[in-house]
Design an enzyme around this catalytic site. Structure first.
Site, mmCIF file in Angstrom:
data_model
loop_
_atom_site.group_PDB
_atom_site.id
_atom_site.type_symbol
_atom_site.label_atom_id
_atom_site.label_comp_id
_atom_site.label_asym_id
_atom_site.label_seq_id
_atom_site.Cartn_x
_atom_site.Cartn_y
_atom_site.Cartn_z
ATOM 1 N N SER A 94 0.856 -1.189 0.000
ATOM 2 C CA SER A 94 0.000 0.000 0.000
ATOM 3 C C SER A 94 0.891 1.238 0.000
ATOM 4 O O SER A 94 1.624 1.488 0.965
ATOM 5 C CB SER A 94 -0.879 0.002 1.251
ATOM 6 O OG SER A 94 -1.499 1.267 1.363
ATOM 7 N N ASP A 132 -4.567 3.933 -1.993
ATOM 8 C CA ASP A 132 -5.640 4.381 -1.106
ATOM 9 C C ASP A 132 -6.084 5.791 -1.448
ATOM 10 O O ASP A 132 -5.308 6.743 -1.328
ATOM 11 C CB ASP A 132 -5.150 4.347 0.349
ATOM 12 C CG ASP A 132 -5.035 2.931 0.869
ATOM 13 O OD1 ASP A 132 -6.003 2.167 0.699
ATOM 14 O OD2 ASP A 132 -3.977 2.588 1.432
ATOM 15 N N MET A 143 -8.586 8.773 -0.452
ATOM 16 C CA MET A 143 -9.412 9.260 0.674
ATOM 17 C C MET A 143 -9.828 10.698 0.417
ATOM 18 O O MET A 143 -9.039 11.495 -0.101
ATOM 19 C CB MET A 143 -8.603 9.191 1.973
ATOM 20 C CG MET A 143 -8.016 7.819 2.263
ATOM 21 S SD MET A 143 -7.225 7.798 3.873
ATOM 22 C CE MET A 143 -6.412 6.188 3.815
ATOM 23 N N HIS A 184 -8.344 1.581 -4.024
ATOM 24 C CA HIS A 184 -9.273 1.444 -2.902
ATOM 25 C C HIS A 184 -9.897 2.813 -2.637
ATOM 26 O O HIS A 184 -9.246 3.703 -2.096
ATOM 27 C CB HIS A 184 -8.467 0.934 -1.690
ATOM 28 C CG HIS A 184 -9.259 0.765 -0.443
ATOM 29 N ND1 HIS A 184 -8.651 0.509 0.779
ATOM 30 C CD2 HIS A 184 -10.599 0.795 -0.195
ATOM 31 C CE1 HIS A 184 -9.600 0.396 1.712
ATOM 32 N NE2 HIS A 184 -10.767 0.570 1.142
ATOM 33 N N MET A 234 -11.907 5.182 -0.708
ATOM 34 C CA MET A 234 -12.544 5.484 0.580
ATOM 35 C C MET A 234 -13.144 6.877 0.450
ATOM 36 O O MET A 234 -12.675 7.843 1.056
ATOM 37 C CB MET A 234 -11.503 5.409 1.707
ATOM 38 C CG MET A 234 -11.147 3.984 2.073
ATOM 39 S SD MET A 234 -9.586 3.866 2.947
ATOM 40 C CE MET A 234 -8.460 3.847 1.573
ATOM 41 N N MET A 247 -11.720 -4.681 5.595
ATOM 42 C CA MET A 247 -10.908 -3.712 6.341
ATOM 43 C C MET A 247 -10.651 -4.281 7.728
ATOM 44 O O MET A 247 -11.586 -4.502 8.497
ATOM 45 C CB MET A 247 -11.642 -2.366 6.468
ATOM 46 C CG MET A 247 -11.563 -1.440 5.280
ATOM 47 S SD MET A 247 -9.904 -1.060 4.648
ATOM 48 C CE MET A 247 -9.053 -0.433 6.076
ATOM 49 N N ASP A 274 -6.943 -5.828 4.420
ATOM 50 C CA ASP A 274 -6.231 -4.554 4.399
ATOM 51 C C ASP A 274 -6.204 -3.914 5.782
ATOM 52 O O ASP A 274 -7.247 -3.575 6.331
ATOM 53 C CB ASP A 274 -6.969 -3.634 3.392
ATOM 54 C CG ASP A 274 -6.278 -2.300 3.194
ATOM 55 O OD1 ASP A 274 -5.165 -2.096 3.708
ATOM 56 O OD2 ASP A 274 -6.874 -1.450 2.494
HETATM 57 C C1 DX5 Z 1 -6.158 2.258 5.526
HETATM 58 C C2 DX5 Z 1 -5.753 1.790 4.169
HETATM 59 C C3 DX5 Z 1 -4.683 0.744 4.143
HETATM 60 C C4 DX5 Z 1 -3.398 1.147 4.795
HETATM 61 C C5 DX5 Z 1 -2.804 -0.055 5.474
HETATM 62 O O1 DX5 Z 1 -7.332 3.019 5.428
HETATM 63 O O2 DX5 Z 1 -6.851 1.261 3.450
HETATM 64 O O3 DX5 Z 1 -4.441 0.300 2.800
HETATM 65 O O4 DX5 Z 1 -2.460 1.663 3.904
HETATM 66 O O5 DX5 Z 1 -1.692 0.353 6.195
HETATM 67 P P1 DX5 Z 1 -0.943 -0.583 7.230
HETATM 68 O O6 DX5 Z 1 -0.447 -1.769 6.473
HETATM 69 O O7 DX5 Z 1 0.147 0.296 7.753
HETATM 70 O O8 DX5 Z 1 -1.965 -0.963 8.272
HETATM 71 ZN ZN ZN Z 2 -6.476 0.292 1.446
#
Ligand code: DX5
Ligand code: ZN
Length: 210
Positions: free
Chosen positions: A6, A31, A33, A62, A64, A133, A171
């Protein structure tokens, strides 16, 4: 088992170098967001377009974000191969699945830790991946929520019944310990950010997970 680094945990000041450090990864997890669906803001299609220029890896995006239906076409045009949206963010789930398919991308649905797998059961035959998640979405570096393992087991059962080639993606909070548990429960893809990028040797960390 696919390991998807990620890039949220990568150095955004030198993204090309960061991506080069995980060049053997088949997938890159990106990711997105919006500061609305989750309390953090990251990147949009322009950055994906930039990455697409030098990476031939599968870009696993992904979303969000609220109202993903407004933006999916832009993400696919920018180079996303796989689009995962959040069940909690969409009213007409089937329409969005169709919209993504029409543009030729693979489709995933993600659920937050407090959302029940039952709520997405009906869509499983229609999609390519489910993203569990295992932390609250929004930030990297959080601790794995153990209850996520029950969701993976439940999904594995649904996969066997309704969609043999469904990919179960997990994830959040993935490290060498939680990776083992997820694999045993039935996960196909593990997304890892801080475990891979907060290291001098990201390739070695990927190998360890694998
Ligand atoms: C969180 C993201 C993840 C994040 C995971 O909202 O969707 O993809 O990057 O990070 P780690 O591996 O550090 O938990
Ligand atoms: Zn993610």
């Amino acid at each position: 088992m696919i390991i998807a680094p990620s890039i949220l945990a990568a150095d955004f000041g030198n993204l090309e170098k960061a991506i080069e450090s995980v060049k053997t990864a088949e997938w890159l997890h990106i990711d997105v967001m919006d500061g609305h669906f989750v309390p953090n803001i990251t990147i949009g299609p322009v950055v994906i377009k930039g990455i697409r220029k030098y990476s031939s890896q599968v870009l696993d995006t992904h979303l969000m974000i609220s109202e993903p239906e407004k933006y999916v076409n832009d993400f696919i045009a920018a180079g996303s191969d796989r689009i995962t949206f959040h069940l909690e963010a969409v009213k007409d789930v089937e329409a969005l699945i169709k919209m993504i398919r029409l543009k030729g991308a693979k489709v995933g649905i993600s659920v937050k830790p407090n959302t029940n797998i039952r709520d997405l059961e009906d869509y499983i035959p229609l999609i390519d991946q489910v993203l569990v998640m295992s932390v609250e979405p929004g930030f990297g570096g959080q601790e794995f929520i153990q209850e996520s393992l029950f969701k993976i087991i439940k999904l594995k059962d649904l996969k066997n019944k309704f969609k043999e080639d469904l990919l179960i993606v997990v994830d959040g909070g993935i490290n060498e310990k939680t990776a083992k548990l997820c694999f045993a429960a039935g996960a196909d893809v593990l997304v890892a950010g801080s475990f891979i990028f907060n290291s001098e040797d990201p390739e070695a960390k990927m190998k360890l997970l694998k």
